[in-house]
Design a protein around this motif. Structure first.
Motif, PDB file in Angstrom:
ATOM      1  N   SER A  24     -12.814  36.136  -5.059  1.00 44.93           N
ATOM      2  CA  SER A  24     -12.141  36.297  -3.770  1.00 44.93           C
ATOM      3  C   SER A  24     -12.309  35.053  -2.903  1.00 44.93           C
ATOM      4  O   SER A  24     -11.386  34.662  -2.192  1.00 44.93           O
ATOM      5  N   LEU A  64      -9.938  32.469  -4.308  1.00 46.90           N
ATOM      6  CA  LEU A  64      -8.571  32.871  -4.006  1.00 46.90           C
ATOM      7  C   LEU A  64      -8.252  32.649  -2.537  1.00 46.90           C
ATOM      8  O   LEU A  64      -7.205  32.106  -2.192  1.00 46.90           O
ATOM      9  N   SER A  74      -7.930  28.970  -1.829  1.00 49.51           N
ATOM     10  CA  SER A  74      -6.691  28.392  -2.354  1.00 49.51           C
ATOM     11  C   SER A  74      -5.494  28.776  -1.495  1.00 49.51           C
ATOM     12  O   SER A  74      -4.498  28.061  -1.464  1.00 49.51           O
ATOM     13  N   LEU A  75      -5.575  29.893  -0.795  1.00 50.82           N
ATOM     14  CA  LEU A  75      -4.475  30.301   0.082  1.00 50.82           C
ATOM     15  C   LEU A  75      -4.295  29.324   1.238  1.00 50.82           C
ATOM     16  O   LEU A  75      -3.187  29.152   1.737  1.00 50.82           O
ATOM     17  N   PHE A 118      -4.738  41.479  -5.284  1.00 51.95           N
ATOM     18  CA  PHE A 118      -4.122  40.583  -6.264  1.00 51.95           C
ATOM     19  C   PHE A 118      -4.289  41.150  -7.673  1.00 51.95           C
ATOM     20  O   PHE A 118      -3.336  41.183  -8.455  1.00 51.95           O
ATOM     21  N   GLN A 142      -1.408  42.550 -10.201  1.00 50.68           N
ATOM     22  CA  GLN A 142      -1.242  42.090 -11.577  1.00 50.68           C
ATOM     23  C   GLN A 142      -1.201  43.278 -12.539  1.00 50.68           C
ATOM     24  O   GLN A 142      -0.398  43.300 -13.470  1.00 50.68           O
ATOM     25  N   ASP A 193       2.604  35.062  -7.974  1.00 51.51           N
ATOM     26  CA  ASP A 193       2.290  33.995  -7.044  1.00 51.51           C
ATOM     27  C   ASP A 193       1.275  34.441  -5.990  1.00 51.51           C
ATOM     28  O   ASP A 193       1.437  35.496  -5.377  1.00 51.51           O
ATOM     29  N   GLN A 194       0.256  33.615  -5.767  1.00 42.86           N
ATOM     30  CA  GLN A 194      -0.766  33.943  -4.772  1.00 42.86           C
ATOM     31  C   GLN A 194      -0.211  33.906  -3.356  1.00 42.86           C
ATOM     32  O   GLN A 194      -0.607  34.707  -2.515  1.00 42.86           O
ATOM     33  N   SER A 196       1.726  36.962  -2.858  1.00 41.82           N
ATOM     34  CA  SER A 196       0.752  38.051  -2.767  1.00 41.82           C
ATOM     35  C   SER A 196       0.148  38.130  -1.368  1.00 41.82           C
ATOM     36  O   SER A 196      -0.016  39.221  -0.818  1.00 41.82           O
TER      37      SER A 196
END
Length: 186
Positions: free
Chosen positions: A30, A33, A36-37, A62, A66, A75-76, A79
């Motif tokens: 998390s 993630l 990266s957002l 996420f 999936q 795609d993040q 998402s």
């Protein structure tokens, strides 16, 4: 010396912090993630804040997405937008994501997760998540929020033969012109 490794020889079952291996891995995932957002410049500040304020719930969302869509390449950024829109629309969404996350099992199919969600009374949130991914919208009618158009999953099955209809092929206001003459022989 006591055996600190789990039965499968992987990471320690307890890492000395009181957290289980699964909790540590989910936390790391998390965090990665959520960080990266922040590299997605097209996310609004509110979307970045919602996703990074709830990194564990976002990571669960996420993974749930999936599993429910059976697409690991979602795609993040999309998402994050779906997560934010559903979060803003439903005050219980975070708790429902947590409940769905508890139902997740490794290798679980979408159908299995849906069946468990129905039994847990979470059918509406599952339907909302799947609908958002496939149609690219959250909500209905005048309050619907467009999340993505060309990236909606409903276009993937025919993507090898059809283009996503992102514009009118006959030009703007094509319907205002007189229709072409019909060439019929009698």
């Amino acid at each position: 010396m006591e055996n600190l490794l789990s039965d499968d020889g992987g990471l320690p079952a307890k890492n000395g912090t009181g957290f289980s291996r699964r909790e540590v891995l989910l936390g790391l995932a998390s965090t990665l993630l959520a960080s990266s957002l922040l590299s997605y410049p097209f996310l609004s500040l509110a979307e970045q804040q919602t996703a990074s304020a709830n990194p564990l719930q976002f990571a669960r969302f996420f993974k749930i997405s999936q599993t429910l869509t059976e697409h690991n390449d979602i795609d993040q950024g999309m998402s994050a937008r779906i997560f934010t829109a559903l979060h803003n629309q439903n005050p219980q969404f975070t708790a429902q994501v947590e409940q769905l996350g508890d139902l997740l099992q490794p290798g679980q199919s979408a159908q299995q997760l849906q069946q468990q969600a129905v039994q847990a009374g979470l059918q509406d949130v599952v339907t909302a998540i799947i609908t958002a991914w496939y149609t690219g919208t959250v909500g209905h009618g005048q309050t619907a929020q467009l999340i993505a158009y060309k990236d909606a999953l409903m276009y993937r099955p025919a993507s090898d033969a059809l283009i996503v209809p992102t514009y009118c092929g006959n030009g703007p206001l094509w319907w205002t012109a007189a229709p072409p003459a019909v060439n019929v022989s009698l």
